[in-house]
Scaffold this motif. Structure first.
Motif, PDB file in Angstrom:
ATOM      1  N   LYS A 100       0.847  -1.307   0.098  1.00  0.00           N
ATOM      2  CA  LYS A 100      -0.014  -0.024  -0.268  1.00  0.00           C
ATOM      3  C   LYS A 100       0.769   1.297  -0.039  1.00  0.00           C
ATOM      4  O   LYS A 100       0.428   2.452  -0.588  1.00  0.00           O
ATOM      5  N   ARG A 101       2.017   1.038   0.606  1.00  0.00           N
ATOM      6  CA  ARG A 101       2.961   2.304   0.816  1.00  0.00           C
ATOM      7  C   ARG A 101       4.199   1.859   0.664  1.00  0.00           C
ATOM      8  O   ARG A 101       4.577   0.519   1.045  1.00  0.00           O
ATOM      9  N   VAL A 102       5.145   2.511   0.072  1.00  0.00           N
ATOM     10  CA  VAL A 102       6.531   2.236  -0.004  1.00  0.00           C
ATOM     11  C   VAL A 102       7.563   3.421   0.938  1.00  0.00           C
ATOM     12  O   VAL A 102       7.080   4.486   0.661  1.00  0.00           O
ATOM     13  N   ILE A 103       8.510   2.859   1.409  1.00  0.00           N
ATOM     14  CA  ILE A 103       9.405   3.862   1.898  1.00  0.00           C
ATOM     15  C   ILE A 103      10.743   3.626   1.346  1.00  0.00           C
ATOM     16  O   ILE A 103      11.403   2.672   1.439  1.00  0.00           O
ATOM     17  N   VAL A 104      11.142   4.576   0.642  1.00  0.00           N
ATOM     18  CA  VAL A 104      12.598   4.483  -0.115  1.00  0.00           C
ATOM     19  C   VAL A 104      13.470   5.314   0.688  1.00  0.00           C
ATOM     20  O   VAL A 104      13.542   6.482   1.123  1.00  0.00           O
ATOM     21  N   THR A 105      14.518   4.622   1.012  1.00  0.00           N
ATOM     22  CA  THR A 105      15.664   5.052   1.940  1.00  0.00           C
ATOM     23  C   THR A 105      16.871   5.327   1.307  1.00  0.00           C
ATOM     24  O   THR A 105      17.859   5.658   1.976  1.00  0.00           O
ATOM     25  N   LEU A 106      16.910   5.447   0.085  1.00  0.00           N
ATOM     26  CA  LEU A 106      18.342   5.642  -0.754  1.00  0.00           C
ATOM     27  C   LEU A 106      18.693   6.964  -0.611  1.00  0.00           C
ATOM     28  O   LEU A 106      17.672   7.930  -0.399  1.00  0.00           O
ATOM     29  N   PRO A 107      20.075   7.391  -0.812  1.00  0.00           N
ATOM     30  CA  PRO A 107      20.215   8.584  -0.928  1.00  0.00           C
ATOM     31  C   PRO A 107      19.588   9.303  -2.240  1.00  0.00           C
ATOM     32  O   PRO A 107      19.799   8.390  -3.054  1.00  0.00           O
ATOM     33  N   PRO A 108      19.463  10.481  -2.480  1.00  0.00           N
ATOM     34  CA  PRO A 108      18.732  10.964  -3.665  1.00  0.00           C
ATOM     35  C   PRO A 108      19.405  10.797  -5.005  1.00  0.00           C
ATOM     36  O   PRO A 108      18.695  10.162  -5.655  1.00  0.00           O
ATOM     37  N   PRO A 109      20.626  10.587  -5.173  1.00  0.00           N
ATOM     38  CA  PRO A 109      21.310  10.230  -6.371  1.00  0.00           C
ATOM     39  C   PRO A 109      20.848   8.779  -6.768  1.00  0.00           C
ATOM     40  O   PRO A 109      20.770   8.563  -7.796  1.00  0.00           O
ATOM     41  N   LEU A 110      20.802   7.906  -5.623  1.00  0.00           N
ATOM     42  CA  LEU A 110      20.419   6.395  -6.070  1.00  0.00           C
ATOM     43  C   LEU A 110      18.978   6.303  -6.136  1.00  0.00           C
ATOM     44  O   LEU A 110      18.439   5.551  -6.989  1.00  0.00           O
ATOM     45  N   ALA A 111      18.328   7.038  -5.370  1.00  0.00           N
ATOM     46  CA  ALA A 111      16.773   6.935  -5.503  1.00  0.00           C
ATOM     47  C   ALA A 111      16.408   7.286  -6.897  1.00  0.00           C
ATOM     48  O   ALA A 111      15.554   6.880  -7.465  1.00  0.00           O
TER      49      ALA A 111
END
Ligand SMILES: Cc1cc2nc3c(=O)[nH]c(=O)nc-3n(C[C@H](O)[C@H](O)[C@H](O)COP(=O)(O)OP(=O)(O)OC[C@H]3O[C@@H](n4cnc5c(N)ncnc54)[C@H](O)[C@@H]3O)c2cc1C
Length: 456
Positions: free
Chosen positions: A262-273
């Motif tokens: 239902k939800r995702v949390i992306v924890t990568l540093p911005p360039p990798l996100a």
């Protein structure tokens, strides 16, 4: 290895560094079904142990914690990983400037021209005062945000520090904290990061500052034990390639798996996100942010000796130098006292200059520096361990991503703003200690709270 293919959960967390591990843990504590997807075959992200026998490990990633980093300290305490003070307190530090080696007490060299010392301290005092006016939640709304974001830190130094040695000292400190050169850094970003880290003096200090303590057995132990509590919710070797939002349905895919949530949390540093493929595509400002916040550049190096011989000479193992590639060093000898270990960081421009060198070339250059600072015994190490973070596919640099001129004001608001069902965590999104492990833990807690409220 368990495959996540075909699984579904309320929340999918991407990345098992401290941000992802904390977010997942907070969700699981509240009985929310969670899947944690990690690209590497290990947890910890920018935190990594290099075992050296007898249960001892070198931290080839993050290591130090200090006052105010309460969330990281609490997590490590809970995981039963003990801190010890960074070695060297009360001993003499080495200073190497303009070809001259001197030793001194305290963090600031007392020798040389008093005018240099006064100008160096004045620069830090002025920066501290300026950073006071920067709000940590929304630095882009600071009174002087536009003016300060329009210039690099180099421009500020050139206009405000006349003494060449004072400028070199400030530059060395900035490179050690931000892992880039002053021309790579927005003045506003520099001030915000310092304020959020309880002041630039805190970030450059060892005793009583951000380098005060480290973990016995290596910091990655904290991550490993946190992951153990999450059990089979953690899926290693699962690099996420694509996130699709289709109304209420959210699909997260890799080469050999597809999960739904239902939800995702992306924890990568911005360039990798920004390297993940999003469908629908990211809003313009979010994508601009991920294009414009590169990672700092650090190769972390440990030089091992049979014993910490510098201690016998009353030296702390700490160096500040104007000559690379070793511009700073610390005693990183394990608590047991053996082997003797000096740690250094090939940072910023030096990091890029040495990126294509062989390990042997880097080793020779580092050992030559150590000999210059610590004498002939330093020329004969018993071991050498390096970790090239910019070359690592799943970090592409460190300590964190940094903002060049113009980015914070124009794109900063996209750091934490969710996009549909996608939420953002990671140390870069923290409002306290961004760039640090503590910031990562805090960001995981914040993102979990955000999601919990929406799922309720
Ligand atoms: C050499 C070095 C020294 C440092 N020194 C200190 C220090 O002394 N003190 C301090 O507090 N901090 C220090 N730091 C910074 C600290 O390590 C970071 O701030 C913190 O660990 C970041 O945690 P995070 O969870 O936000 O990000 P990360 O640890 O980067 O976690 C992100 C995770 O996402 C994974 N990932 C990446 N891409 C994908 C994908 N497509 N799919 C799935 N997973 C993916 C990565 O493998 C990683 O595990 C240092 C860092 C380095 C490298």
């Amino acid at each position: 290895m368990t495959t996540a293919d075909g699984l579904s959960a309320d929340v999918i967390v991407v990345g098992a560094g401290f941000a992802g591990l904390t977010a997942a843990r907070e969700l699981v504590k509240r009985d929310v079904s969670t899947i944690l997807l990690e690209a590497r075959d290990r947890v910890g992200g920018r935190v990594l142990n290099h075992p050296i026998g007898d249960g001892q490990a070198l931290d080839v990633g993050a290591q130090w914690v200090g006052p105010g980093q309460d969330h990281m300290i609490a997590l490590a305490d809970e995981m039963g990983v003990k801190r010890f003070p960074t070695p060297g307190a009360g001993m003499k530090n080495v200073d190497y400037m303009d070809g001259a080696r001197t030793v001194h007490d305290g963090d600031v060299p007392d020798g040389g021209d008093p005018a240099t010392l006064i100008e160096t301290l004045n620069a830090f005092r002025t920066l501290t005062q300026m950073s006071e006016e920067v709000p940590t939640d929304d630095p882009w709304n600071a009174e002087h945000a536009r003016e300060w974001d329009a210039q690099t830190f180099q421009v500020w130094m050139d206009a405000n520090i006349q003494d060449a040695t004072a400028k070199t000292r400030v530059q060395t400190a900035i490179e050690a904290v931000y892992a880039v050169e002053p021309h790579d850094l927005s003045l506003l970003f520099m001030l915000w990061y310092a304020k959020a880290g309880q002041g630039i003096m805190n970030l450059v200090s060892t005793e009583g500052g951000a380098q005060a303590e480290q973990y016995d057995g290596g910091t990655q132990l904290v991550a490993i034990r946190t992951a153990e509590l999450l059990g089979d919710r953690v899926h290693l070797s699962h690099p996420v390639r694509r996130i699709t939002q289709n109304g209420e349905r959210l699909t997260v895919e890799g080469d050999r798996f597809k999960v739904q949530g239902k939800r995702v949390i992306v924890t990568l540093p911005p360039p990798l996100a920004g390297r993940i493929d999003y469908d629908p595509a990211m809003p313009a400002i979010r994508d601009q942010l991920t294009q414009r916040a590169p990672m700092g550049c650090v190769i972390k190096v440990h030089v091992l000796y049979d014993e910490p011989f510098w201690r016998d000479e009353g030296l702390s193992g700490r160096v500040v130098s104007d000559t690379g590639p070793v511009r700073v060093s610390f005693d990183n000898t394990p608590l047991s006292g053996s082997p003797g270990v000096l740690v250094t960081f090939i940072e910023g421009g030096d990091g890029r200059r040495f990126a294509n060198a062989s390990e042997e070339e880097r080793r020779d250059a580092v050992v030559q520096c150590m000999e210059r600072y610590f004498g002939p015994k330093a020329a004969k190490p018993s071991g050498y361990v390096e970790k090239d973070w910019p070359a690592d596919q799943w970090s592409r640099g460190c300590y964190g991503s940094v903002f060049p001129a113009g980015t914070l004001v124009s794109c900063g608001s996209a750091l934490r703003e969710p996009v549909g069902s996608i939420h953002w965590a990671g140390t870069e999104t923290a409002t306290m200690f961004p760039g640090y492990m503590d910031g990562a833990v805090r960001s995981g807690e914040r993102a979990a709270a955000e999601v919990l409220e929406l799922l309720a």
